[in-house]
Design a protein around this motif. Structure first.
Motif, mmCIF file in Angstrom:
data_model
loop_
_atom_site.group_PDB
_atom_site.id
_atom_site.type_symbol
_atom_site.label_atom_id
_atom_site.label_comp_id
_atom_site.label_asym_id
_atom_site.label_seq_id
_atom_site.Cartn_x
_atom_site.Cartn_y
_atom_site.Cartn_z
ATOM 1 N N ALA A 82 -10.063 -0.443 2.515
ATOM 2 C CA ALA A 82 -10.872 0.324 3.472
ATOM 3 C C ALA A 82 -10.059 0.761 4.680
ATOM 4 C CB ALA A 82 -12.085 -0.502 3.900
ATOM 5 N N THR A 83 -9.148 -0.080 5.156
ATOM 6 C CA THR A 83 -8.425 0.228 6.391
ATOM 7 C C THR A 83 -7.123 0.986 6.164
ATOM 8 O OG1 THR A 83 -7.363 -1.952 6.289
ATOM 9 C CG2 THR A 83 -9.401 -1.776 7.565
ATOM 10 N N ALA A 84 -6.653 1.074 4.919
ATOM 11 C CA ALA A 84 -5.363 1.714 4.646
ATOM 12 C C ALA A 84 -5.457 3.229 4.807
ATOM 13 C CB ALA A 84 -4.893 1.370 3.234
ATOM 14 N N LEU A 85 -4.311 3.848 5.105
ATOM 15 C CA LEU A 85 -4.184 5.298 5.077
ATOM 16 C C LEU A 85 -3.828 5.661 3.634
ATOM 17 C CD1 LEU A 85 -4.212 7.886 6.816
ATOM 18 C CD2 LEU A 85 -1.739 7.595 7.104
ATOM 19 N N LYS A 86 -4.741 6.332 2.952
ATOM 20 C CA LYS A 86 -4.663 6.482 1.504
ATOM 21 C C LYS A 86 -4.292 7.927 1.127
ATOM 22 C CE LYS A 86 -8.810 4.852 2.008
ATOM 23 N NZ LYS A 86 -8.662 4.105 3.269
ATOM 24 N N PRO A 87 -3.089 8.147 0.586
ATOM 25 C CA PRO A 87 -2.681 9.510 0.232
ATOM 26 C C PRO A 87 -3.193 9.921 -1.148
ATOM 27 C CG PRO A 87 -0.889 8.008 -0.210
ATOM 28 C CD PRO A 87 -2.007 7.174 0.353
ATOM 29 N N VAL A 88 -3.582 11.176 -1.267
ATOM 30 C CA VAL A 88 -3.885 11.754 -2.574
ATOM 31 C C VAL A 88 -3.171 13.101 -2.639
ATOM 32 C CG1 VAL A 88 -6.081 12.720 -1.734
ATOM 33 C CG2 VAL A 88 -5.678 12.506 -4.191
ATOM 34 N N SER A 89 -2.345 13.250 -3.663
ATOM 35 C CA SER A 89 -1.546 14.464 -3.815
ATOM 36 C C SER A 89 -2.119 15.319 -4.936
ATOM 37 C CB SER A 89 -0.094 14.111 -4.127
ATOM 38 O OG SER A 89 0.478 13.345 -3.081
ATOM 39 N N GLU A 153 -8.533 8.529 5.554
ATOM 40 C CA GLU A 153 -8.387 7.550 6.625
ATOM 41 C C GLU A 153 -9.309 6.349 6.401
ATOM 42 O OE1 GLU A 153 -8.853 9.632 10.314
ATOM 43 O OE2 GLU A 153 -7.027 10.817 10.022
ATOM 44 N N GLU A 154 -9.446 5.515 7.404
ATOM 45 C CA GLU A 154 -10.242 4.291 7.283
ATOM 46 C C GLU A 154 -11.694 4.622 6.935
ATOM 47 O OE1 GLU A 154 -11.381 0.326 9.966
ATOM 48 O OE2 GLU A 154 -9.815 1.712 10.603
ATOM 49 N N VAL A 155 -12.244 3.819 6.021
ATOM 50 C CA VAL A 155 -13.637 3.976 5.610
ATOM 51 C C VAL A 155 -14.395 2.700 5.973
ATOM 52 C CG1 VAL A 155 -13.004 5.548 3.732
ATOM 53 C CG2 VAL A 155 -13.194 3.093 3.274
ATOM 54 N N ILE A 194 -12.331 1.672 -3.909
ATOM 55 C CA ILE A 194 -11.764 1.004 -2.744
ATOM 56 C C ILE A 194 -11.486 -0.449 -3.126
ATOM 57 C CG2 ILE A 194 -12.174 0.268 -0.368
ATOM 58 C CD1 ILE A 194 -11.678 3.252 -0.659
ATOM 59 N N ALA A 195 -10.263 -0.881 -2.948
ATOM 60 C CA ALA A 195 -9.862 -2.234 -3.331
ATOM 61 C C ALA A 195 -10.307 -3.232 -2.272
ATOM 62 C CB ALA A 195 -8.352 -2.305 -3.542
ATOM 63 N N PRO A 196 -10.651 -4.473 -2.675
ATOM 64 C CA PRO A 196 -10.976 -5.508 -1.694
ATOM 65 C C PRO A 196 -9.772 -5.750 -0.773
ATOM 66 C CG PRO A 196 -11.581 -6.216 -3.902
ATOM 67 C CD PRO A 196 -10.772 -4.960 -4.058
#
Length: 199
Positions: A82-89, A153-155, A194-196
Motif C-alpha cells: 500500500a505504501t510503496a511507489l508502484k511503477p507500471v510500464s 502512489e500510496e493507497v 496489493i501485497a500485505p
C-alpha cells in the motif's frame, strides 16, 4: 373367581393404555436433538492480478485504430504494498484500417488508479497523464511505438487491489498528405493485487 377375573382384565386394560401412550421423543413441544453442525468458513476469493505473470498483452480498438499494448512492472508483485511507489510500464503500437498511408499519432495517455477491496472502490487517486509536447503527437503507427512508465502512489491500508484505468487519445490523418486529423479514443484497464505490508 369372577372377582379375580374382573381384576385381571382391568389390569390388562390399564397396562395396554400405558403402552399406547406417546413416545417420549414425540412428546408435544419437544423435538429430537439435532445433530451437531460444524460452522462453515469460506476462504475469501483470490484477488485478481493481471500482472501476476510479470506482464500482460492487450488489444484495444478505437475507431479505425487498433492498438497492441504490453504492460509490465519492474517492481516485483510481493513489493506492491500500500505504501510503496508502484511503477507500471506500457508500450504500444498501432495499425489503421483501411491503411491508405495515413499516420496515427498518440496525443495523450492518461492513467487513473482506483484502489479497492471486497467491499468496493476506495476512491480514485489523482490522474497522471503524458501529453505530447509535439504537434500532432507521438507517431505510433507500426513499426513506430510509444513507451511510458506511470506510478501508483500510496493507497489506503485496507486496499487489497488497485484498478488501473487507461485512456488513449489518438489522432489519425484524414488523408496521407492532410493536416487534418480525426480523434479516436481507446480505453483499457488492469487489476493489480496489493501485497500485505508484512507488519
Amino acid at each position: 373367581m369372577r372377582r379375580w377375573a374382573a381384576a385381571a382384565v382391568t389390569g390388562a386394560i390399564a397396562v395396554a393404555l400405558v403402552g399406547c401412550g406417546p413416545a417420549p421423543w414425540n412428546a408435544p413441544g419437544e423435538t429430537p436433538d439435532a445433530a451437531p453442525t460444524t460452522p462453515r468458513t469460506t476462504a475469501p476469493p483470490p484477488v485478481p492480478n493481471d500482472l501476476s505473470g510479470g506482464s500482460t498483452e492487450r488489444q484495444v480498438t478505437a475507431g479505425a485504430v487498433a492498438a497492441s499494448l504490453n504492460y509490465w512492472s519492474d517492481l516485483s508483485m510481493d513489493r506492491w504494498t500500500a505504501t510503496a511507489l508502484k511503477p507500471v510500464s506500457l508500450s504500444l503500437a498501432t495499425t489503421v484500417t483501411p491503411d491508405d498511408g495515413q499516420r496515427v499519432y498518440l496525443q495523450k495517455a492518461t492513467m487513473i488508479a482506483v484502489p479497492g477491496n471486497a467491499q468496493g472502490d476506495l476512491g480514485p487517486l489523482a490522474p497522471t497523464s503524458d501529453q505530447s509536447a509535439t504537434n500532432p503527437g507521438y507517431l505510433v503507427l507500426s513499426p513506430y511505438s510509444y513507451s511510458q512508465t506511470f506510478y501508483v502512489e500510496e493507497v489506503p491500508a485496507e486496499a487489497t487491489f488497485v484498478t488501473l484505468r487507461f485512456t488513449y487519445d489518438f489522432l489519425v490523418q484524414t488523408t496521407p498528405t492532410s493536416n487534418e486529423y480525426a480523434k479516436q479514443t481507446g480505453t483499457d484497464s488492469l487489476t493489480v493485487a496489493i501485497a500485505p505490508s508484512g507488519e
